[in-house]
Design a protein around this motif. Sequence first.
Motif, short mmCIF file in Angstrom:
data_model
loop_
_atom_site.label_atom_id
_atom_site.label_comp_id
_atom_site.label_asym_id
_atom_site.label_seq_id
_atom_site.Cartn_x
_atom_site.Cartn_y
_atom_site.Cartn_z
N ILE A 26 8.83 -13.86 65.80
CA ILE A 26 9.31 -14.44 64.54
C ILE A 26 10.65 -15.14 64.68
N GLY A 27 11.36 -14.91 65.79
CA GLY A 27 12.62 -15.60 66.02
C GLY A 27 13.80 -14.95 65.33
N THR A 28 14.91 -15.67 65.33
CA THR A 28 16.15 -15.14 64.75
C THR A 28 16.68 -15.97 63.58
N LYS A 29 15.97 -17.00 63.20
CA LYS A 29 16.40 -17.81 62.06
C LYS A 29 16.16 -17.05 60.76
N ALA A 30 16.93 -17.41 59.74
CA ALA A 30 16.73 -16.79 58.43
C ALA A 30 15.31 -17.07 57.94
N VAL A 31 14.68 -16.05 57.37
CA VAL A 31 13.30 -16.19 56.91
C VAL A 31 13.27 -16.17 55.38
N GLN A 32 12.69 -17.18 54.80
CA GLN A 32 12.56 -17.28 53.36
C GLN A 32 11.64 -16.18 52.83
N GLY A 33 12.08 -15.49 51.80
CA GLY A 33 11.24 -14.49 51.18
C GLY A 33 10.43 -15.08 50.04
N CYS A 34 9.49 -14.31 49.53
CA CYS A 34 8.68 -14.73 48.39
C CYS A 34 9.53 -14.76 47.13
N ILE A 35 9.40 -15.82 46.32
CA ILE A 35 10.15 -15.92 45.06
C ILE A 35 9.23 -15.75 43.84
N ALA A 36 8.00 -15.33 44.07
CA ALA A 36 7.03 -15.06 43.00
C ALA A 36 6.85 -16.27 42.08
N CYS A 37 6.79 -17.46 42.68
CA CYS A 37 6.56 -18.67 41.86
C CYS A 37 5.08 -18.89 41.58
N LEU A 86 7.64 -21.19 60.93
CA LEU A 86 7.11 -19.86 61.20
C LEU A 86 5.90 -19.56 60.32
N TYR A 87 6.03 -19.83 59.05
CA TYR A 87 4.91 -19.59 58.13
C TYR A 87 3.69 -20.42 58.52
N SER A 88 3.90 -21.71 58.74
CA SER A 88 2.78 -22.60 59.06
C SER A 88 2.08 -22.19 60.35
N LEU A 122 10.74 -9.69 59.03
CA LEU A 122 9.29 -9.55 59.20
C LEU A 122 8.61 -9.33 57.85
N CYS A 123 9.19 -8.47 57.04
CA CYS A 123 8.60 -8.21 55.71
C CYS A 123 8.62 -9.48 54.86
N ALA A 124 9.67 -10.29 54.99
CA ALA A 124 9.76 -11.52 54.21
C ALA A 124 8.62 -12.47 54.54
N ILE A 125 8.35 -12.64 55.83
CA ILE A 125 7.27 -13.55 56.20
C ILE A 125 5.90 -12.93 55.92
N MET A 126 5.79 -11.63 56.09
CA MET A 126 4.50 -10.98 55.81
C MET A 126 4.16 -11.02 54.32
N ASP A 127 5.15 -10.87 53.47
CA ASP A 127 4.91 -10.95 52.02
C ASP A 127 4.29 -12.29 51.66
N ARG A 128 4.87 -13.35 52.20
CA ARG A 128 4.37 -14.70 51.89
C ARG A 128 3.03 -14.96 52.56
N ARG A 169 4.48 1.39 55.91
CA ARG A 169 4.82 0.16 55.17
C ARG A 169 4.00 -1.03 55.69
N LEU A 170 3.92 -1.16 56.99
CA LEU A 170 3.18 -2.28 57.56
C LEU A 170 1.69 -2.18 57.28
N ASN A 171 1.14 -0.99 57.33
CA ASN A 171 -0.30 -0.83 57.09
C ASN A 171 -0.70 -1.18 55.67
N LYS A 172 0.24 -1.15 54.76
CA LYS A 172 -0.08 -1.50 53.36
C LYS A 172 -0.49 -2.96 53.22
N TYR A 173 -0.01 -3.82 54.11
CA TYR A 173 -0.46 -5.22 54.07
C TYR A 173 -1.95 -5.31 54.35
N PHE A 174 -2.44 -4.44 55.22
CA PHE A 174 -3.84 -4.49 55.63
C PHE A 174 -4.76 -3.84 54.61
N THR A 175 -4.32 -2.72 54.06
CA THR A 175 -5.21 -1.94 53.21
C THR A 175 -5.36 -2.51 51.81
N ILE A 176 -4.67 -3.61 51.51
CA ILE A 176 -4.88 -4.29 50.24
C ILE A 176 -5.76 -5.53 50.42
#
Length: 205
Positions: free
Chosen positions: A39-50, A65-67, A94-100, A131-138
Motif C-alpha cells: 500500500i506504500g507510505t503516501k497518505a491514504v484517503q478515507g471514506c467520506i460517506a458521500c 492505490l485504489y484503482s 490499510l483500513c482507509a483503503i479497505m473501507d473504500r 477487524r480485518l475478517n469483518k471486511y470478508f464476512t459482510i
Amino acid sequence: MKVLMINGSPHPKGNTFLALSKVAETLAEEGVESEIVWIGTKAVQGCIACYKCTELGHCVFQDELYSTLLEKGKQCDALIVGSPVYYAGPNGSLCAIMDRLMYSGGKNFAYKPAASVSVCRRGGASASFDRLNKYFTILNMPVVSSQYWTIAYGRAPGEVEQDGEGMQTMRTLGRNMAWLLKRINNGEEPAHPTPETPVRTNFIR
C-alpha cells in the motif's frame, strides 16, 4: 488461479511482507499464483460517506492505490490482507483503503475466499485479525482458516521468521487456500491438505 495479497505495512519488506511471502511460497508449491501489492507510505484517503460510488460504480476518489487494487480485485480468485498491529488494530492507512475498496468495489470480491494475516511485537494481533475478517464476512467471502489464528510475531525486520509456529501457520494457510481454490475451480473434492507436525512457540523460553 491467482491470490491477491495486500501488504498493509508501511515497510515494503518488513515482517508483514515476510509472513505473506511464506504463504505465497506455499501457494506456489501447490500450483497457485499470487501477487503481493504494497500500500506504500503516501497518505491514504478515507471514506467520506458521500455515497457517490452507488452512482458511479467506483469511489469518487480515483487515487492510484485504489484503482490498482480495484482492478486486481476483479482479476483475482482470492484475497489475503496482511497488517502490522497498531494499538490492537490494523494499520489505519490499510483500513482507509479497505473501507473504500470493499464498500465501492465489493462486487469484485464477493464470494471469493479470503484470509487476514496480523503481525505484532506482543499483543493485539487477535483484535486486528478480527477487524480485518469483518471486511470478508459482510461480503459472503468464505474465510480460509489455518491451524491457529493467522498471526505471527516479530518486531525488528526479519524477526517474524524466528516464530516457528507463526511460519507454520502461514504455510498451513497457503495449503488450505490452495485446497479450497482447487475445489471451487475444478469442481472436485481433493483430499484435505496433509498437516505438518505442530510447532509450539512459547513466549517464555
